[in-house]
Design a protein around this motif. Structure first.
Motif: not given
Length: 591
Positions: A321-323, A346-360
């Motif tokens: 799902e994260l992929e 995996i939750r930590s990785l998902g939150r990091s990707i979510q933060g990255m998307a928000q910054r983008i």
């Protein structure tokens, strides 16, 4: 093994390791079960007896449910909906009987006085038969909420060779009968063929010498494989004592024989299914024991495989799902939700990707805002640029008027020029009222009319309801400028310019009309391309395209300019804006 697993998915690897482990455990368990089951043959027979009793109980329940459904269909589908004073229900009863005649002997409906109303198949009641005195009849009327099951008996209600000496089990229930305006109680009677029920029980055997029988709640035997011997007194059964036992298996002794008695309840009737297994016949050969052990092992391996698949999916599904979320981000769907689930890592990785998307998204929004601000600044700079030729020509007119002692006209021109520049500046605001925009273009027209020595006339029409609506600064003046320099400068006769403002619902329209030379369709299209205006050393330098883009930038893509023109017929320029009070714009700007 390691090389084979390289390049495989995580799910495949986890499933493989777990399955190999389960296979080894299954083999060990199989060896253990083979020894254990060999020493527990008696327990196996007891379980087998219980299973058979439950199976027969379910079969009998299913058979009785069919009869109960038939009873409901007869009552709610036929009897309750019919008025017996006006119609006959014989045909409907016959249809339901034909569909169930394999297990039903007859169906009859009686009034509360015992009179027969309908019966299928057709038959006559025996003479002098008074049902109102029959115990089953009165009990049915006294307890209308229940279905009443009788013990096996010979059908004795009807007269005729076809219905004589038929063993049946009767099911009766109270029903409501409609007879004209009256509703009375009656009795629905369904006679079940005893052979149908006996066939269900007679086909079951427990071991080599075991058997199964049915009895009612009072202990009276309903079906028994040795019924004839019991009725003749040649064989006895321990049914009265067993009727007091609950569900389960019991070891007891009857007539000097040790046996296991298994009791199961049958719903809706209070009947019981009883299995009897003599302990002398409880033996299972080794082959059967081993087959059973193999079945258990296979079942165990299957369950373990399902558990392995479930565990591997629980681990890998969050990663998949994260992929998918990352793939959507790669495809530019920055607003797509990022999956956050699974294990803590995996939750930590998902939150990091979510933060990255928000910054983008934030960076892109900043870039868009910066670009929009730059465009507004460019338009504001453009609208603040007034062609110096217009100023020079106006000052020349003022000097000429003063030299020719036309001081009053000079004062009018100077006043108009001052007001023209005051509104052009507007303290840096881009949004002004319609009233100020009309005042600005009026001053411009006054100056140009004096320059061109009254070569054209103008008229401004605007109702009071539109004067305080919001308008973009310097929209009308470029349109009027084009009308003067490119529409009427080279025409014969006097020019006419009409400026009209009106409101339609939530829309505001400003129109500049001239009777000049007009334009072709191609020329109109060119106005919205490139610079958007015909170059002129005398104009303001603000073109049609720039005005149109300013309107869309400030108010949205739904608004802008529309030009209607025909050669030698003149030109209409219609400006479309939202009808927004200027006070609302001030509130949003915090002024």
């Amino acid at each position: 093994m390691k090389n084979r697993l390289e390049g495989r998915s995580i799910r495949y690897s986890i499933f493989s390791y777990f399955t190999v482990t389960a296979l080894v455990m299954g083999i060990l368990i199989a060896l253990s079960l083979n020894t254990r089951f060999t020493n527990q043959l008696n327990m196996s027979m007891e379980v087998e007896s219980e299973n058979l009793v439950r199976q027969v109980s379910r079969s009998v329940e299913s058979f009785l449910q069919t009869i109960m459904k038939l009873s409901d269909s007869l009552y709610y589908g036929v009897i309750k909906n019919a008025d017996l004073s006006q119609e006959s229900i014989h045909q409907e009863l016959q249809l339901l009987y034909d569909n169930n005649k394999g297990s039903v002997e007859s169906i009859a409906v009686f009034g509360n006085d015992g009179q027969m109303l309908e019966v299928v198949p057709a038959a006559r009641m025996k003479p002098h038969m008074d049902l109102s005195k029959e115990e089953w009849f009165t009990q049915t009327l006294e307890r209308p909420e229940n279905l009443h099951f009788s013990s096996p008996h010979v059908q004795s209600l009807f007269d005729g060779s076809e219905t004589q000496y038929k063993w049946v089990i009767s099911v009766s229930r109270a029903v409501e009968i409609t007879d004209g305006p009256f509703t009375t109680q009656g009795v629905l009677l369904i006679d079940i063929k005893y052979d149908s029920l006996e066939q269900i029980v007679g086909e079951v055997s427990i071991g080599d010498e075991g058997y199964l029988y049915l009895m009612d709640g009072s202990g009276e035997i309903i079906c028994h494989p040795k019924a004839q011997l019991i009725n003749a007194g040649l064989v006895e059964e321990d049914n009265l004592r067993v009727s007091g036992l609950r569900e389960g298996s019991y070891r007891d002794r009857f007539e000097g024989e040790e046996r296991i008695t298994t009791v199961g309840s049958i719903g809706y009737t209070g009947w019981k299914a009883v299995g009897v297994s003599p302990t002398d016949s409880m033996s299972l050969n080794v082959l059967k024991t081993r087959l059973f052990a193999i079945f258990i092992v296979v079942l165990f391996l299957f369950v373990l495989a399902m558990i392995n698949a479930y565990i591997s999916s629980r681990i890998t599904d969050p990663i998949n799902e994260l992929e998918k979320s990352v793939s959507r981000l790669e495809n530019g769907e920055l607003d797509a939700p990022v999956y956050i689930g699974g294990s803590a890592e995996i939750r930590s990785l998902g939150r990091s990707i979510q933060g990255m998307a928000q910054r983008i998204r934030q960076l892109m929004a900043d870039i868009v805002a910066e670009h929009e601000s730059k465009r507004k600044s460019e338009f504001d700079t453009l609208q603040s640029q007034i062609n110096p030729h217009f100023l020079y020509n106006t000052l020349d007119i003022i000097v000429w008027m003063i030299e020719n002692e036309k001081k009053t006209d000079a004062v009018r021109v100077v006043t108009a020029l001052a007001r023209f520049f005051r509104i052009s500046l507007s303290r840096g605001k881009s949004i002004i009222t319609v009233k100020d925009e009309l005042e600005h273009v009026r001053n411009y027209l006054m100056i140009q009319q004096m320059r061109f020595k009254n070569k054209f006339t103008y008229e401004i029409e605007a109702g009071e309801e539109v004067l305080e609506l919001a308008s973009l600064k310097l929209m009308l003046q470029p349109m009027v400028e084009n009308a003067i320099y490119h529409g009427m400068e080279f025409m014969d006769g006097d020019g006419e310019i009409l400026i009209r403002v009106w409101r339609e619902g939530d829309d505001l329209y400003l129109m500049v009309r001239d009777n000049g030379l007009g334009m072709t369709e191609e020329q109109v299209e060119n106005l919205f391309k490139d610079t958007g205006h015909v170059p002129s050393r005398r104009g303001s330098g603000i073109g049609v395209r720039n005005v149109n883009e300013r309107i869309r930038l400030y108010f949205g893509e739904a608004y802008g300019l529309k030009i209607q023109s025909e050669p030698d017929e003149g030109t209409d320029v219609i400006i479309h804006l939202p009808a927004v009070p200027y006070s609302e714009i001030q509130e949003k700007e915090g002024r």
